[in-house]
Every structure is written in structure tokens, then in C-alpha cells.
Scaffold this motif. Structure first.
Motif, short mmCIF file in Angstrom:
data_model
loop_
_atom_site.label_atom_id
_atom_site.label_comp_id
_atom_site.label_asym_id
_atom_site.label_seq_id
_atom_site.Cartn_x
_atom_site.Cartn_y
_atom_site.Cartn_z
N SER A 258 -6.46 -11.35 6.64
CA SER A 258 -6.16 -11.31 5.21
C SER A 258 -6.72 -10.03 4.58
O SER A 258 -6.14 -9.52 3.63
N ILE A 259 -7.83 -9.49 5.12
CA ILE A 259 -8.31 -8.19 4.63
C ILE A 259 -7.26 -7.13 4.89
O ILE A 259 -6.94 -6.31 4.02
N PHE A 260 -6.68 -7.13 6.11
CA PHE A 260 -5.66 -6.14 6.42
C PHE A 260 -4.44 -6.31 5.51
O PHE A 260 -3.84 -5.33 5.07
N VAL A 261 -4.08 -7.57 5.24
CA VAL A 261 -2.94 -7.82 4.35
C VAL A 261 -3.21 -7.26 2.96
O VAL A 261 -2.35 -6.62 2.34
N ILE A 262 -4.45 -7.46 2.47
CA ILE A 262 -4.80 -6.95 1.14
C ILE A 262 -4.72 -5.42 1.12
O ILE A 262 -4.19 -4.82 0.18
N VAL A 263 -5.22 -4.77 2.20
CA VAL A 263 -5.20 -3.31 2.23
C VAL A 263 -3.77 -2.79 2.25
O VAL A 263 -3.40 -1.86 1.52
N VAL A 264 -2.92 -3.41 3.09
CA VAL A 264 -1.53 -2.97 3.16
C VAL A 264 -0.82 -3.25 1.84
O VAL A 264 0.02 -2.45 1.39
N ALA A 265 -1.19 -4.35 1.16
CA ALA A 265 -0.61 -4.62 -0.16
C ALA A 265 -0.99 -3.55 -1.15
O ALA A 265 -0.16 -3.14 -1.98
N ALA A 266 -2.25 -3.08 -1.07
CA ALA A 266 -2.67 -2.00 -1.97
C ALA A 266 -1.86 -0.74 -1.70
O ALA A 266 -1.38 -0.08 -2.64
#
Lengths: 103, 166
Positions: free
Chosen positions: A65-73
Motif C-alpha cells: 500500500s505504500i508503493f500504491v500511495i507513491v505511484v498514486a502521487a
């Protein structure tokens, strides 16, 4: 009463559906990006819920989910830059009016 | 956390998430949509706290509420002239989108009701997740961690190149 995994998954499914509805119906490009953020959040709720109930010691879901948040940013940054560029060229951010590449 | 209040908090946060999410996708004024998006993202951070993911909740508040939502509002301000009250904000696909979305959510809820999940009841839930996540990011997941930082740098440069004036 205990909140189970299915409760969280149901919440995430409903939130994903709301975001999907927004993507399908919004005319404003910024509105579409906001709806995509809702869908990202639904996915993250799923990942963290699975992490909590299925692999609590491994943290796999939380890392993902951290990676998902970063890619979302990253997606929001590039997407909004594109929206600004379109607005500058067309004076318009309604996606059904921007049909230059549609014949 | 006292486990007796967890269900109440879950339903409170869920209610706020669903209502504010619906307002985000249906309201006329796109600026109000952005404000309700912030409320929705805050409530999702609350759900993370209920799930014992305190680090993810902090990242959610910092990144989503602090960065992405502000970016959205910034973009709305820069494109202000097209978000007036009288302008139609939704296209003509609303009925078919309602049908599609309701069908999707119904199928998803039916499927997750039928599935038997491999739940580990006796597993220990760690108190502090930050240290464990930090260690994992620097050991097992170090390659994805580096790649995602390159992705972030590429997005940063790309956004500057796309949005600058000639």
C-alpha cells in the motif's frame, strides 16, 4: 460484535464502485482524477485489511500500500500537469470537448 | 485500542467515507468535491488506524491529505473559469454508469460473501509497525523501494517539463 475481514472488503468494494461511477460520469478532468484517487484508496483498504487478517507478521500488504500511495502521487502529479497544459491550450478541461485525437 | 469501540468507529468511518465519496462524484461545484475528498481521505486514515496500520495512516494523512488534495485544489484554482455553477458536470452516461457500478458492487459483495478467507486468528498483531516496515523496506523490498523512488523522480521531472511555458 466483531468487525471481520469481509466488512472491510465490502467497504472497499463500495468505495471502488463510487470511484468507478465518478470516472465514468465526470466531465471535468480534475474530477476524474479525484475519482481515481477514491479507487486507489479502496485498493489500499483492501491491501491493509488483508495484511491485518491474513499475514499480520509479514507486513506485505502495508508495504504494497505504500508503493500504491507513491505511484498514486506520481500519477496525480503528471495527470494534473497534463490537465494544466490542456487547459492552457484549449481553455477547457471537459474531457468530452477535448476530442482532437478522436475521428 | 479498546476493542469494544472498534465496531462503532468502523461504522462511523464507513458512513463518512461512503457519503463523502458519493458527494465527491456527484456535486456540482468541483471545489466542494475536493473538500469532501479530503474528508473521505481522512476517514480512510481512520480505517487504517482501526486495522493497526499506524504508519500507513500517517503516510495517508501526509501524502494524500497534505500533498495530493492540495495539488487538486491548486489545479482547480488554476482552471477556475470552467467550474461555475451553471455548467453541466456530468456527461450523458449517468444511467448506464449507475447500472454498471451497481452490478459491479453487487458481484463483488456476492463474491466476497461466498469466499472462505484464510484468516489467521492466533497471529500476533505488532504494536509498532514503523520500525518493522522500515527494516523491510531496507532489506527485502530494497529493489522496489529504489525503483519507486526513480519513478517518483521521473514523474517530478515529467510534470515540470509538461507544465512549463515555452
Amino acid at each position: 460484535m466483531e468487525i471481520s475481514l469481509a466488512h472491510y472488503l465490502a467497504l472497499a468494494a463500495i468505495l471502488f464502485g463510487i470511484g468507478m461511477f465518478g470516472v465514468l460520469t465526470r466531465r471535468n478532468a480534475v474530477g476524474i482524477l479525484m475519482s481515481i484517487e477514491l479507487m486507489f484508496n479502496a485498493v489500499n483498504i483492501n491491501l491493509v485489511a488483508f495484511n491485518r487478517f491474513v499475514t499480520p507478521a509479514d507486513f506485505t500488504g502495508q508495504i504494497f500500500s505504500i508503493f500504491v500511495i507513491v505511484v498514486a502521487a506520481a500519477e496525480a502529479t503528471v495527470g494534473l500537469a497534463i490537465v494544466l497544459l490542456i487547459y492552457r491550450n484549449f481553455r477547457d478541461i471537459f474531457v468530452d470537448n477535448i476530442n482532437l485525437m478522436k475521428w | 485500542m479498546d476493542s469494544a469501540i472498534v465496531p462503532y468507529l468502523f461504522y462511523l468511518f464507513s458512513f463518512v467515507i461512503v457519503v463523502s465519496g458519493l458527494l465527491v462524484v456527484t456535486m456540482k461545484d468541483i471545489f466542494h468535491c475536493a473538500l469532501f475528498l479530503i474528508l473521505c481521505l481522512f476517514s480512510v486514515a481512520g480505517i487504517y488506524v482501526l486495522l493497526g496500520a499506524d504508519f500507513i495512516a500517517a503516510v495517508q494523512v501526509l501524502l494524500y491529505v497534505g500533498a495530493i488534495a492540495v495539488l487538486m485544489i491548486f489545479a482547480i484554482m488554476l482552471t477556475a473559469k470552467v467550474s461555475g455553477i451553471g455548467i453541466k458536470q456530468q456527461n450523458e452516461q449517468v444511467p448506464i454508469a449507475i447500472v454498471t457500478t451497481v452490478a459491479f458492487v453487487a458481484i463483488a459483495l456476492y463474491g466476497l460473501g461466498k469466499t472462505i478467507w484464510n484468516i489467521k486468528i492466533d497471529a500476533v498483531i505488532p504494536d509498532n509497525t514503523t520500525m518493522a516496515i522500515g527494516k523491510l523496506l531496507m532489506t527485502t523490498y530494497v529493489v522496489p523501494f529504489e525503483i519507486v523512488s526513480v519513478v517518483l523522480l521521473a514523474a517530478l521531472i515529467g510534470a515540470i517539463v509538461i507544465a512549463r511555458r515555452n
